[in-house]
Design an enzyme around this catalytic site. Structure first.
Site, PDB file in Angstrom:
ATOM      1  N   ASN A   1       0.663  -1.409  -0.371  1.00 27.82           N
ATOM      2  CA  ASN A   1      -0.285   0.389  -0.068  1.00 27.82           C
ATOM      3  C   ASN A   1       1.000   1.311  -0.264  1.00 27.82           C
ATOM      4  OD1 ASN A   1      -0.036  -1.064   2.037  1.00 27.82           O
ATOM      5  ND2 ASN A   1      -0.316   0.035   3.441  1.00 27.82           N
TER       6      ASN A   1
ATOM      7  N   GLN B   1      -4.522  -3.617  -2.589  1.00 25.56           N
ATOM      8  CA  GLN B   1      -3.921  -3.280  -3.223  1.00 25.56           C
ATOM      9  C   GLN B   1      -3.985  -3.146  -4.401  1.00 25.56           C
ATOM     10  OE1 GLN B   1      -4.322   0.442  -2.560  1.00 25.56           O
ATOM     11  NE2 GLN B   1      -4.210   0.526  -0.513  1.00 25.56           N
TER      12      GLN B   1
ATOM     13  N   SER C   1     -10.962  -5.200  -0.854  1.00 25.74           N
ATOM     14  CA  SER C   1     -11.893  -4.443  -0.298  1.00 25.74           C
ATOM     15  C   SER C   1     -12.140  -3.154  -1.328  1.00 25.74           C
ATOM     16  CB  SER C   1     -10.940  -3.618   0.197  1.00 25.74           C
ATOM     17  OG  SER C   1     -11.488  -2.361   1.180  1.00 25.74           O
ATOM     18  N   GLY C   2     -13.386  -3.202  -1.084  1.00 24.01           N
ATOM     19  CA  GLY C   2     -14.264  -2.475  -1.894  1.00 24.01           C
ATOM     20  C   GLY C   2     -13.910  -1.045  -2.006  1.00 24.01           C
ATOM     21  N   HIS C   3     -13.792  -0.117  -0.979  1.00 20.96           N
ATOM     22  CA  HIS C   3     -13.620   1.523  -1.218  1.00 20.96           C
ATOM     23  C   HIS C   3     -12.424   1.541  -1.728  1.00 20.96           C
ATOM     24  CE1 HIS C   3     -10.815   2.205   2.149  1.00 20.96           C
ATOM     25  NE2 HIS C   3     -11.096   0.474   2.399  1.00 20.96           N
TER      26      HIS C   3
ATOM     27  N   THR D   1     -26.965 -10.424   8.815  1.00 28.03           N
ATOM     28  CA  THR D   1     -27.559 -10.055   7.813  1.00 28.03           C
ATOM     29  C   THR D   1     -27.120  -9.368   6.501  1.00 28.03           C
ATOM     30  OG1 THR D   1     -29.005 -10.142   8.453  1.00 28.03           O
ATOM     31  CG2 THR D   1     -29.282  -9.467   7.189  1.00 28.03           C
TER      32      THR D   1
ATOM     33  N   CYS E   1       1.644   9.264  12.809  1.00 31.18           N
ATOM     34  CA  CYS E   1       1.112   9.425  14.905  1.00 31.18           C
ATOM     35  C   CYS E   1       0.705   8.708  15.385  1.00 31.18           C
ATOM     36  CB  CYS E   1       0.241  10.718  14.224  1.00 31.18           C
ATOM     37  SG  CYS E   1       0.443  11.725  16.140  1.00 31.18           S
TER      38      CYS E   1
HETATM   39  N1  PLP Z   1      -4.891  -3.992   3.336  1.00 34.78           N
HETATM   40  C1  PLP Z   1      -4.078  -3.466   2.512  1.00 34.78           C
HETATM   41  C2  PLP Z   1      -2.892  -3.660   2.018  1.00 34.78           C
HETATM   42  C3  PLP Z   1      -4.661  -1.964   2.951  1.00 34.78           C
HETATM   43  O1  PLP Z   1      -3.707  -1.467   2.514  1.00 34.78           O
HETATM   44  C4  PLP Z   1      -5.922  -1.540   3.658  1.00 34.78           C
HETATM   45  C5  PLP Z   1      -5.930  -0.717   3.884  1.00 34.78           C
HETATM   46  O2  PLP Z   1      -6.132   0.140   3.839  1.00 34.78           O
HETATM   47  C6  PLP Z   1      -6.351  -2.527   3.812  1.00 34.78           C
HETATM   48  C7  PLP Z   1      -5.492  -4.073   4.121  1.00 34.78           C
HETATM   49  C8  PLP Z   1      -8.001  -2.582   5.126  1.00 34.78           C
HETATM   50  O3  PLP Z   1      -8.983  -2.470   4.161  1.00 34.78           O
HETATM   51  P1  PLP Z   1     -10.154  -1.853   4.730  1.00 34.78           P
HETATM   52  O4  PLP Z   1     -10.100  -0.740   4.924  1.00 34.78           O
HETATM   53  O5  PLP Z   1     -10.912  -2.921   4.124  1.00 34.78           O
HETATM   54  O6  PLP Z   1     -10.121  -2.515   6.100  1.00 34.78           O
END
Ligand code: PLP
Length: 404
Positions: free
Chosen positions: A151, A179, A199-201, A237, A325
């Site tokens: 990431n 990522q 991960s969706g977002h 659910t 931080c």
């Molecule tokens: N794994 C990686 C490599 C990520 O970059 C992130 C989020 O930054 C996550 C896991 C965690 O995902 P989530 O924010 O959907 O919990």
């Protein structure tokens, strides 16, 4: 003021088509997908369709997709779920020092609870040697959990090689592809992946939804006990609107990825070249080639990363730094530390992560705005004036070393 978003590894805006797809499930189609009456029928069908779409992105079967609430939950379910079930056969887990906290924290939790965890090193470019994975395997190894793409640096690990090693040794292999998905082609069959987190977002769906691919035959102990949902592997659910959104986002990613990533990589390279040409003492962090097309991590030596971010923010530019931080002090990024990057350089790092909404104009604006900010901050640094005053005795041989 301009608003330029270069923090897509933190989160992405929801794609308009994704929003359109999910809205009916927040309005009229509100039923519980487990209900056998009329209200549950469309939501159930929508979940089934979304499952197919997620599966298509990964080249697996829809029955192998478990919907979760986020990437962190997927990582927890994969790691704890396998560790718990296989602990009698072996309590050894292999991971790396540069994983996301969702994996690192889970592994550290298990280490405190009777598991033996090996945290592998990476090299100065953030790359992992698959041979180190092979050498770490013992007769007690039950799980290898290694991320697809980092990431912070975007570095892509040799997942196919690691999958092959895991298969040869009959060890379950999980990869956190939060990522990597939507940016790089993923084929779980070809890559011998047993478990994979999404991960969706991070792929233009909203926050609050994710998925775990679990290869048929890979058994997991649930983390969320309760209902029979997701074939008894994840009670609760379902977040129907979120799941529909994730399905749509995966469908769009599968369709647009090749072209979109080519475009984004072009912008990323323009940003990298522009900044490295105009600013001295810039250090490139990561692997010059094996990285996601959207990520650029640079250290602007003699300027402090958090201050750079605040100054960029004042100009409407959103990016991210390599420091976190913790308890009131700035901790250097564990990823950059694991790569052996000096603390000062870690503290001066900035991550730019691009997305589908960025334009050439955005990039050129950053290239115009950032050099004077760095210059101003450096002018306040006694170390910088000493170094530049002397001019010769400190060399930054790795600086500006990345060319494409
Ligand atoms: N794994 C990686 C490599 C990520 O970059 C992130 C989020 O930054 C996550 C896991 C965690 O995902 P989530 O924010 O959907 O919990």
């Amino acid at each position: 003021m301009k608003r330029i978003y270069l923090d897509n590894n933190a989160t992405t805006p929801v794609h308009p088509e994704v929003l359109d797809a999910m809205l009916p499930y927040l309005k009229d189609e509100f039923g519980n997908p487990s209900s056998i009456h009329w209200a549950g029928r469309h939501p159930r069908k929508a979940i089934d369709d979304a499952r197919e779409k997620v599966a298509r992105l990964l080249n697996c079967d829809a029955s192998e997709i478990i919907f979760t609430s986020c990437g962190s939950e997927g990582d927890n379910l994969a790691i704890k779920g396998v560790a718990e079930l296989k602990k009698d056969k072996g309590n050894h887990i292999i991971t790396t020092k540069v994983e996301h906290p969702a994996v690192l924290g889970t592994c550290k939790y298990l280490a405190k609870n009777g598991f033996d965890v090996t945290f592998l090193d990476v090299d100065s470019q953030g790359m992992l040697d698959p041979d180190h994975v092979r050498k770490a395997i013992t007769s007690k190894t039950s799980l290898i959990t290694i991320m697809f793409a980092n990431n912070e640096t975007g570095v892509i690990f040799p997942i196919e090689d690691i999958g092959k090693i895991a298969k040869e040794h009959n060890i379950t292999f999980h990869t956190d592809a939060v990522q990597g998905a939507g940016k790089v082609l993923i084929d779980v069959k070809k890559m011998n992946i047993d478990l994979l987190t999404l991960s969706g977002h991070k792929i233009y769906a909203p926050k609050g939804v994710g998925a775990l691919y679990a290869k048929r035959g890979v058994r997991l102990s649930p983390v969320i006990h309760g209902g029979h949902q997701e074939r008894n592997r994840r009670g609760g659910t379902e977040n129907v609107a979120g799941i529909v959104a994730l399905g749509k986002a995966c469908e769009i990613a599968a369709m647009d990825m090749a072209e979109e990533m080519k475009y984004i990589a072009g912008l990323r390279d323009r940003l990298q070249e522009g900044l490295m040409q105009r600013i001295s003492h810039v250090r490139f962090n990561g692997h010059p080639v094996k990285r996601t097309p959207n990520t650029l991590n640079l250290s602007f030596e003699f300027a402090e990363g958090e201050s750079l971010l605040l100054n960029l923010d004042m100009k409407g530019i959103a990016a991210s730094s390599g420091s976190a931080c913790t308890s009131g002090t700035l901790e250097p990024s564990h990823v950059l530390v694991a790569m052996g990057i000096p603390l000062e350089a870690s503290h001066s790092s900035v991550r730019f992560s691009l997305g589908r909404g960025n334009t050439v104009g955005d990039i050129d604006y950053v290239i115009e705005v950032l050099p004077p900010i760095v210059e101003r901050m450096r002018s306040m640094s006694p170390l910088y004036s000493t170094v530049t005053g002397k001019g010769t005795d400190i060399t930054f041989s790795e600086s500006n070393s990345c060319s494409h």
